[in-house]
Design a protein around this motif. Structure first.
Motif, mmCIF file in Angstrom:
data_model
loop_
_atom_site.group_PDB
_atom_site.id
_atom_site.type_symbol
_atom_site.label_atom_id
_atom_site.label_comp_id
_atom_site.label_asym_id
_atom_site.label_seq_id
_atom_site.Cartn_x
_atom_site.Cartn_y
_atom_site.Cartn_z
ATOM 1 N N VAL A 430 0.652 -1.073 0.179
ATOM 2 C CA VAL A 430 0.100 -0.436 -0.022
ATOM 3 C C VAL A 430 0.645 1.450 0.120
ATOM 4 O O VAL A 430 0.296 2.750 -0.990
ATOM 5 C CB VAL A 430 -1.140 0.233 1.248
ATOM 6 C CG1 VAL A 430 -1.281 1.560 1.456
ATOM 7 C CG2 VAL A 430 -2.058 -1.282 0.316
ATOM 8 N N VAL A 433 2.329 1.547 -3.413
ATOM 9 C CA VAL A 433 1.107 1.940 -4.593
ATOM 10 C C VAL A 433 0.248 3.560 -4.234
ATOM 11 O O VAL A 433 -0.037 4.225 -5.407
ATOM 12 C CB VAL A 433 0.001 1.331 -4.381
ATOM 13 C CG1 VAL A 433 0.524 0.008 -5.116
ATOM 14 C CG2 VAL A 433 -0.736 1.119 -3.780
ATOM 15 N N ALA A 434 0.159 3.687 -2.980
ATOM 16 C CA ALA A 434 -0.208 5.223 -2.225
ATOM 17 C C ALA A 434 1.089 6.127 -1.577
ATOM 18 O O ALA A 434 0.532 5.929 -0.374
ATOM 19 C CB ALA A 434 -1.535 4.798 -1.981
ATOM 20 N N TYR A 462 -4.663 -3.518 -3.934
ATOM 21 C CA TYR A 462 -4.274 -2.745 -3.260
ATOM 22 C C TYR A 462 -4.818 -1.192 -3.406
ATOM 23 O O TYR A 462 -4.524 -0.463 -2.257
ATOM 24 C CB TYR A 462 -2.186 -2.888 -3.106
ATOM 25 C CG TYR A 462 -1.840 -4.166 -2.574
ATOM 26 C CD1 TYR A 462 -1.879 -4.390 -1.559
ATOM 27 C CD2 TYR A 462 -1.654 -5.096 -3.604
ATOM 28 C CE1 TYR A 462 -1.593 -5.257 -0.809
ATOM 29 C CE2 TYR A 462 -1.145 -6.235 -2.971
ATOM 30 C CZ TYR A 462 -1.427 -6.355 -1.575
ATOM 31 O OH TYR A 462 -0.327 -7.439 -1.030
ATOM 32 N N ARG A 463 -4.884 -0.910 -4.099
ATOM 33 C CA ARG A 463 -5.035 0.325 -4.242
ATOM 34 C C ARG A 463 -7.372 0.553 -4.055
ATOM 35 O O ARG A 463 -6.401 1.790 -3.471
ATOM 36 C CB ARG A 463 -5.517 0.917 -6.266
ATOM 37 C CG ARG A 463 -4.141 0.800 -6.913
ATOM 38 C CD ARG A 463 -4.297 1.502 -7.734
ATOM 39 N NE ARG A 463 -3.154 1.653 -8.513
ATOM 40 C CZ ARG A 463 -2.371 1.031 -8.762
ATOM 41 N NH1 ARG A 463 -2.283 -0.752 -8.370
ATOM 42 N NH2 ARG A 463 -0.919 1.253 -9.496
ATOM 43 N N ARG A 464 -7.820 -0.277 -3.956
ATOM 44 C CA ARG A 464 -8.906 -0.287 -3.213
ATOM 45 C C ARG A 464 -8.779 -0.311 -1.698
ATOM 46 O O ARG A 464 -9.144 0.277 -0.798
ATOM 47 C CB ARG A 464 -9.311 -1.386 -3.394
ATOM 48 C CG ARG A 464 -11.149 -1.546 -2.955
ATOM 49 C CD ARG A 464 -12.204 -0.329 -2.838
ATOM 50 N NE ARG A 464 -12.841 0.975 -2.351
ATOM 51 C CZ ARG A 464 -12.760 1.942 -1.875
ATOM 52 N NH1 ARG A 464 -13.450 1.759 -3.479
ATOM 53 N NH2 ARG A 464 -12.923 3.131 -1.539
ATOM 54 N N ALA A 466 -5.826 1.317 0.124
ATOM 55 C CA ALA A 466 -5.216 2.450 0.246
ATOM 56 C C ALA A 466 -6.353 3.299 0.396
ATOM 57 O O ALA A 466 -6.668 3.854 1.764
ATOM 58 C CB ALA A 466 -4.346 2.925 -0.262
ATOM 59 N N ARG A 495 -9.515 10.369 -5.386
ATOM 60 C CA ARG A 495 -9.348 9.776 -5.601
ATOM 61 C C ARG A 495 -10.664 8.373 -5.532
ATOM 62 O O ARG A 495 -10.698 7.485 -5.869
ATOM 63 C CB ARG A 495 -8.458 8.597 -5.039
ATOM 64 C CG ARG A 495 -6.563 9.331 -5.155
ATOM 65 C CD ARG A 495 -5.704 9.170 -4.874
ATOM 66 N NE ARG A 495 -4.323 9.995 -5.180
ATOM 67 C CZ ARG A 495 -3.967 10.940 -4.680
ATOM 68 N NH1 ARG A 495 -4.472 11.291 -4.003
ATOM 69 N NH2 ARG A 495 -2.762 11.172 -5.646
#
Length: 520
Positions: A430, A433-434, A462-464, A466, A495
């Motif tokens: 995480v 990616v963030a 993983y973006r979800r 974050a 986002r």
């Protein structure tokens, strides 16, 4: 199988170094990190130079109870075509569980988890592999994985499981020698035995990677140089067959290019050492064949020499020389059934091995769910096998990421180690990616994320994850610093919508005005 040569895992962090490295024949790229319509310039230049690029998938979950997702298969096929790849690779693992099949919450592991080596799991895996093979434009190879935990009630060794998978589906094998070493340390499995049971002619290529040991547990980190035991397993493999390709994996803690080049040189030396041993074995085998030929007697008759007898005029065994065990002699290259000398059907040959590997004991809990009836039944419905496997995998994954009780038969301490490792990896990914989150939260990030992870299993990517983490903090009135909280809220708002926020001037002005108002 196409000869690939020596390669290295392509990662954005070392892309420039990989382009300049001498002796690189091919590279492997994580499929999910490549966009077919916007290939990284580095990969494009490598392709233009004739360097083979192989997409390596990590999210298909072929070992899971569900059938492979069509969208993921399509995406993998698109990457193979965009890169002009001769094959694609994935893992023998499950990465998610739950959902409609088991009527339990859908959970994501964010990691490759081992499948039980049972008839149920093999049945499901074979069907999933066939589905993938039909959907992909090029051949598929699947990789053995590293594991911290063992399933109770397993019916086969790793070598037997891979043998039957390859025999029943024709799938190629990507053998990771670092994972064989990991399973040796963590699960007391013999790498040499696994290699002896493999169908060597099915090997597409080989992975080599490093890791570290802590408290008696080996962690396959891909962030350290390959240790001597891993290189020794590579030499053992190369003494049995000439691998079509060997690739160095490094995912973190990237060293200077010179250090990577030195590691590649060590890999080449390990393969060369195995090749020398393979040639020696072939020479010995040829000598034994000559010695076993019938020889003419003075009367004109042919007399077959006794097995192990010395040629005429030589002593049979010199004093003080130990006899060589047949078990120590490397098998001939390409032998499909090395441990069973008699011809016959595969089932006839493998069934005694499976029976010998079947542990006896309780048939309840996870063991009962994955093991089923003792022995090999005449028929198991694929749907029933999927449901049994799905329930077992959901129970284990829930214990790992949601804190539910550990299923019966598992080592509770090892499950705890795996659960902590999954949470730590989740925090690390995480942060990648963030990257704004660690910047906004500072030293509080990791503690806050691990606390969140204990209560919030991952249900998407993983973006979800974050975004959900940011929502979790904001709903609790965190972080305590007002400026950091405003910055986190703005990050989340940017986002969390269904599409990126508009960059038109009037909209940018409105956003800037809103920021000013938020600061009041």
């Amino acid at each position: 199988m196409e000869r690939l040569g020596t390669g290295i895992g392509w990662r954005p962090e070392i892309a420039d170094a990989v382009e300049r490295m001498p002796g690189i024949d091919w590279v492997e790229a994580v499929a999910e990190n490549v966009c077919p319509g916007h290939l990284p310039d580095s990969l494009r230049r490598l392709r233009e130079r004739g360097i083979t690029v192989v997409p390596h998938g990590v999210s298909l979950g072929l070992g899971g109870a569900d059938r492979p997702d069509e969208g993921r298969l399509t995406a993998l096929a698109e990457r193979a075509e965009a890169l002009g790849s001769p094959l694609v690779t994935e893992h023998i693992a499950f990465v998610r569980a739950g959902g409609a099949l088991t009527a339990t919450p859908h959970l994501e592991a964010g990691h490759l988890l081992p499948v039980p080596r049972t008839r149920d799991a093999l049945e499901v895996l074979c069907e999933n592999v066939r589905i993938a093979q039909e959907a992909l434009p090029v051949p598929l190879a699947v990789e053995n994985i590293a594991a911290l935990i063992s399933w109770p009630g397993e019916e086969m060794t790793e070598g037997q499981f891979l043998y039957e998978l390859a025999d029943r589906t024709g799938v190629r094998l990507l053998i990771d020698v670092a994972n064989l070493h990991t399973n040796h340390v963590n699960r007391a499995e013999d790498p040499a035995k696994a290699l002896a049971e493999l169908p060597l002619e099915a090997i597409a290529y080989v992975h080599v990677a490093g890791g570290f040991e802590r408290d008696g547990v080996w962690h396959d980190s891909h962030a350290h140089p390959a240790p001597r035991p891993v290189l020794d397993i590579l030499t053992d493999l190369a003494s049995r067959v000439s691998p079509p390709g060997v690739l160095l994996e490094r995912d973190e803690n990237f060293p200077e290019p010179a250090e990577l080049e030195a590691e590649l040189a060590s890999i080449r030396r390990a393969v060369e050492a195995g090749a020398v041993e393979r040639v020696k074995a072939e020479v010995r085998a040829a000598g034994h064949a000559v010695a076993a030929r019938p020889r003419a007697t003075p009367g004109g008759r042919s007399e077959a020499r006794r097995p192990g007898a010395a040629p005429a005029g030589r002593s049979e065994v010199r004093a003080g020389t130990p006899a060589r065990s047949d078990a120590a002699t490397p098998r001939a290259v390409g032998t499909l059934t090395p441990d069973v000398p008699d011809a016959g059907s595969l089932d006839e040959q493998r069934e005694p091995l499976v029976a010998a590997a079947t542990p006896q004991g309780h048939e309840t809990g996870a063991a009962g769910a994955t093991r089923g009836a003792t022995g090999r039944p005449e028929h198991r419905g694929a749907d029933e096998a999927r449901q049994r496997l799905g329930l077992a995998q959901a129970a284990l994954l829930s214990a790992l990421v949601a804190g539910t009780p550990v299923p019966e038969g598992f080592d509770r301490a090892r499950v705890g180690v795996q659960a902590r490792a999954l949470a730590a990896k989740r925090a690390d990914v995480v942060a990648k990616v963030a990257p704004e989150l660690p910047e906004i939260l500072g030293a509080e990030y990791r503690t806050a994320f691990l606390g969140y992870a204990q209560a919030q299993p991952m249900t998407g990517g993983y973006r979800r994850d974050a975004l959900t983490f940011a929502e979790h903090l904001l709903s609790a009135g965190r972080p305590g610093d007002a400026a950091a909280r405003r910055e986190l809220r703005e990050w989340w708002l940017e986002r969390s919508g269904p599409a990126p926020r508009s960059r038109r001037p009037v909209h940018r002005l409105a956003r800037a005005t809103r920021k000013v108002l938020l600061r009041r």
